[in-house]
Structure formats: structure tokens, C-alpha cells
Design an enzyme around this catalytic site. Structure first.
Site, PDB file in Angstrom:
ATOM      1  N   CYS A 154       1.180  26.917   9.971  1.00 30.81           N
ATOM      2  CA  CYS A 154       0.843  27.160  11.377  1.00 30.81           C
ATOM      3  C   CYS A 154       2.110  27.468  12.160  1.00 30.81           C
ATOM      4  O   CYS A 154       2.280  27.045  13.294  1.00 30.81           O
ATOM      5  CB  CYS A 154       0.080  25.976  11.979  1.00 30.81           C
ATOM      6  SG  CYS A 154       0.973  24.406  11.959  1.00 30.81           S
TER       7      CYS A 154
ATOM      8  N   ASP B  85      -1.533  24.068   2.539  1.00 32.34           N
ATOM      9  CA  ASP B  85      -1.296  24.111   3.986  1.00 32.34           C
ATOM     10  C   ASP B  85       0.031  23.397   4.220  1.00 32.34           C
ATOM     11  O   ASP B  85       0.070  22.215   4.536  1.00 32.34           O
ATOM     12  CB  ASP B  85      -2.454  23.424   4.709  1.00 32.34           C
ATOM     13  CG  ASP B  85      -2.409  23.649   6.205  1.00 32.34           C
ATOM     14  OD1 ASP B  85      -1.621  24.497   6.652  1.00 32.34           O
ATOM     15  OD2 ASP B  85      -3.157  22.980   6.935  1.00 32.34           O
TER      16      ASP B  85
ATOM     17  N   GLY C 243      -4.010  16.459   4.885  1.00 30.73           N
ATOM     18  CA  GLY C 243      -4.004  15.734   6.152  1.00 30.73           C
ATOM     19  C   GLY C 243      -5.284  14.930   6.326  1.00 30.73           C
ATOM     20  O   GLY C 243      -5.750  14.251   5.413  1.00 30.73           O
TER      21      GLY C 243
ATOM     22  N   LYS D  96      -9.611  21.234   6.871  1.00 28.11           N
ATOM     23  CA  LYS D  96      -9.917  22.379   6.008  1.00 28.11           C
ATOM     24  C   LYS D  96     -10.739  21.947   4.794  1.00 28.11           C
ATOM     25  O   LYS D  96     -11.550  22.731   4.269  1.00 28.11           O
ATOM     26  CB  LYS D  96      -8.630  23.078   5.573  1.00 28.11           C
ATOM     27  CG  LYS D  96      -7.917  23.804   6.703  1.00 28.11           C
ATOM     28  CD  LYS D  96      -6.725  24.606   6.190  1.00 28.11           C
ATOM     29  CE  LYS D  96      -6.016  25.331   7.325  1.00 28.11           C
ATOM     30  NZ  LYS D  96      -5.313  24.396   8.226  1.00 28.11           N
TER      31      LYS D  96
ATOM     32  N   GLY E  42      -8.190  16.182   6.637  1.00 28.24           N
ATOM     33  CA  GLY E  42      -9.330  16.800   5.966  1.00 28.24           C
ATOM     34  C   GLY E  42     -10.064  17.890   6.714  1.00 28.24           C
ATOM     35  O   GLY E  42     -11.184  18.248   6.318  1.00 28.24           O
TER      36      GLY E  42
ATOM     37  N   CYS F 260      -1.828  19.044   0.720  1.00 23.96           N
ATOM     38  CA  CYS F 260      -1.404  18.728   2.097  1.00 23.96           C
ATOM     39  C   CYS F 260      -2.617  18.732   3.017  1.00 23.96           C
ATOM     40  O   CYS F 260      -2.626  19.345   4.090  1.00 23.96           O
ATOM     41  CB  CYS F 260      -0.356  19.705   2.615  1.00 23.96           C
ATOM     42  SG  CYS F 260       1.082  19.923   1.556  1.00 23.96           S
TER      43      CYS F 260
ATOM     44  N   ASP G 255      -2.673  14.389  -0.244  1.00 27.03           N
ATOM     45  CA  ASP G 255      -1.710  14.236   0.836  1.00 27.03           C
ATOM     46  C   ASP G 255      -0.761  13.095   0.478  1.00 27.03           C
ATOM     47  O   ASP G 255      -1.060  12.277  -0.408  1.00 27.03           O
ATOM     48  CB  ASP G 255      -2.398  13.954   2.178  1.00 27.03           C
ATOM     49  CG  ASP G 255      -1.528  14.372   3.366  1.00 27.03           C
ATOM     50  OD1 ASP G 255      -1.600  15.555   3.762  1.00 27.03           O
ATOM     51  OD2 ASP G 255      -0.758  13.531   3.870  1.00 27.03           O
TER      52      ASP G 255
END
Length: 337
Positions: free
Chosen positions: A272, A222, A149, A153, A151, A147, A171
Site C-alpha cells: 500500500c 501483502d 494481519g 483480504k 484478515g 502477512c 502473520d
């Protein structure tokens, strides 16, 4: 309304907010989130967190150690960039918890930040930096950002690995992975691949995932979530329709990602959000499932290298009220040999 002098008169002389107001109104908290937030923080603590989520979000940067070269340690790299930012007339300070973080004191046009367009610094909330640091990716390892997204992280993991080893950004969204490619090029990332997750034949598991079971030293998940921890940054998500069974989706993602981890390897689950059902309860359900016998909860041990202490139950929680970051949750599991 502000330009109409009669507006305040029509409202009356009293305060716009009172303790008698329903919490959902006073703290702009939708009904679906209020009770879970109370469960997480208690009847008193919840008001501190909800109030913090109404404040403006800070603008944080992460120093890219792949590009800020010639420094012997992370602190030297950060100080070098702080000096450049100050020279440009922008006010900034080191972040409290992340050794690579810089916090801008004012909202500015990102294009005016020295080194940003060249990849020397990347916009990244301090909380997200800490979650990436928990992974502890090492040079030469095989690591997955599940996951991924666009990038953010993944970029941090590549720097941890000094561009050595195998790093894969996964992703389900092709546009996000295309943006990740651009960010990797700007950030000087040379060890990252991208893979678009698709359904296999008949709607089964992506063949790429099947072929790589048990291959990776560390897998960061994530997970998609309700994003409660980012409300101050993205206030519209407070009242976004909850059309997806997030808990079921998270469990599916976590189980698929777990299969990629080698015996002895690390599985990091993060969100999050601040809601227990998506965080600690999700991890506990995984450990109580048929998968759980192969895994050990090791967040406390892994977090010793971080400046942020874990909570008493062994999970890493970051909140706007306590840490000044976006809201994040993270747990590390180790697969038994």
C-alpha cells in the site's frame, strides 16, 4: 487557534499556502518520500498525487457473498445491500472499480451500517478489494495470505473460494491473528486456518513454512511497507520514524513466500505504498535474482478480469488521484512448471 479571533490577524491577510512554498511543506510530504514520489509520477504528476493524499479518505465496504445468499451474481448481491443501506437512511453508491464495493458518501458510525455487525458487509477500501480480486482464488484451491494481519483480504479470498479448499492466514503478530479469528467467525468463513510465523531453531525459517514448500496454488504477499498510499487515512505515518530497512524485509518475505508456491502456481506481491523501490523495483530485483529464473511476470494477463487497466509496464497501480482509492501496487508472477 480557531477560537482566537486574533490568530488570523497575526498570520496576515495573505493565503496560508503559496506556490513558492517548499513542496515538503505545501503537500506535507517528508523528505524521505518526496524524491521517490517524483520518480514515480514525474514533476507535474507528483503534485496531483500529493494533493489527493491530503484529502479525506472514503469509507468503503465489501459485500460478503458468503452471507448475502440467494443472488445469482455479484451485482445482485451488491444491489441488495445498497437497498438495505439506503433504507436505513444512509447515502451510498457502488464503487467504480470493484464489483463488490459500496462507498458511503458520509462518515458514519459503522455500527449503524446494516449488516456490518453480522458480517454481510466488511469495511475494506476499494483498492484493497481489487488487489484481492487479482489473486483469482478458486473453489478447491490451496491459498495463502502471507502477512494477513487481521484478515481483511483473507475474508475476500474465502468468498472467492466459496468456502471450499484450503486457505491459510499467516502473520507474525498474534494479536492481529486473534482479531482475524473473530472476523472469520462473523463473516461465515469456514475454510481458513491461521498460523503464527515464528523463527525456527537457531533463528532459522519457521518449520511450518519448510514443511509446506511447493504446496500452494496461490500465495498473496501483502508486504510490510512505508504505507504512503494510506496517508490520507493514517496521516501520522507521514512522519513515523523509518527504523526498519523495508526493502530488505520485503525481499526476505517475498522469497520465503515464493517457496510455498507450487510449480504453475501464482505469487502475488502487493503493497500500500507508491514508492518504486518497494514496488516495481522490488519485483524486478526478485526476477533478476537466483529465484527469478523460475518465474514469469503475468500481471497483464491476470488483470484482464479486472475493470482497472494495468500500467504500460505491466504492473497494477492504484492511486487516490487516478482511481479514488488508497494507493496500492500489485504484481502477479507465475512459477514455471
Amino acid at each position: 487557534a480557531e477560537s482566537d479571533p486574533s490568530f488570523r490577524v497575526r498570520l496576515g491577510p495573505g493565503p496560508l499556502e503559496t506556490d513558492a512554498m517548499d513542496r515538503r511543506v505545501r503537500f506535507e510530504c517528508p523528505e524521505w518520500a518526496l524524491l521517490p514520489m517524483i520518480a514515480a509520477f514525474g514533476d507535474m504528476g507528483v503534485e496531483l498525487e500529493l494533493r489527493a493524499l491530503q484529502c479525506s479518505a472514503p469509507l468503503d465496504l465489501r459485500v460478503n457473498t458468503l452471507k448475502v445468499i440467494g443472488r445469482e451474481d455479484e451485482g445482485g448481491a451488491r444491489q441488495a445491500m445498497i437497498r438495505k443501506i439506503h433504507t436505513a437512511g444512509l447515502d451510498c453508491v457502488p464503487t467504480k472499480w470493484s464489483p463488490l464495493g459500496i462507498r458511503l458518501r458520509d462518515r458514519v458510525d459503522l455500527r449503524t451500517v446494516p449488516g456490518l455487525l453480522e458480517g454481510y458487509v466488511e469495511p475494506m477500501n476499494e483498492g484493497s478489494q481489487i488487489v484481492a480480486a487479482l489473486v483469482g482464488a478458486k473453489s478447491g484451491e490451496a491459498v495463502v495470505d502471507y502477512c494477513a494481519g487481521s484478515g481483511g483480504k483473507t475474508l475476500a479470498l474465502a468468498a472467492q473460494m466459496s468456502n471450499k479448499g484450503q486457505l491459510v492466514a499467516l502473520d507474525v503478530n498474534a494479536d492481529r491473528l486473534a482479531e482475524a479469528k473473530r472476523r472469520f467467525a462473523r463473516g461465515g468463513v469456514g475454510n481458513a486456518q491461521r498460523h503464527l510465523i515464528t523463527d525456527g531453531p537457531g533463528g532459522g525459517v519457521d518449520p511450518w513454512l519448510k514443511r509446506r514448500r511447493g504446496r500452494f496454488d496461490a500465495v498473496l504477499v501483502d508486504a510490510p511497507c512505508s504505507c504512503v498510499g494510506t496517508w490520507r487515512r493514517r496521516p501520522a505515518t507521514r512522519y513515523a520514524p523509518q527504523n526498519v530497512n523495508l526493502v530488505a524485509l520485503q525481499r526476505s518475505v517475498l522469497e520465503r513466500a515464493a517457496r510455498l508456491t507450487r510449480p504453475g502456481g501464482r505469487l502475488i506481491y502487493s503493497t500500500c505504498t507508491l514508492l518504486p523501490d518497494e514496488n516495481e523495483l522490488q519485483v524486478q530485483r526478485f526476477l533478476d535474482s537466483a529465484f527469478g529464473a523460475d518465474w514469469i511476470h503475468v500481471t497483464t494477463e491476470a488483470a484482464k478480469k479486472l475493470a482497472v487497466p494495468v500500467d504500460d509496464d505491466g504492473f497494477l497501480r492504484l492511486t487516490p488521484s487516478r482511481h479514488g482509492t488508497d494507493g496500492f501496487f500489485a504484481a502477479m508472477l507465475r512459477r514455471r512448471l
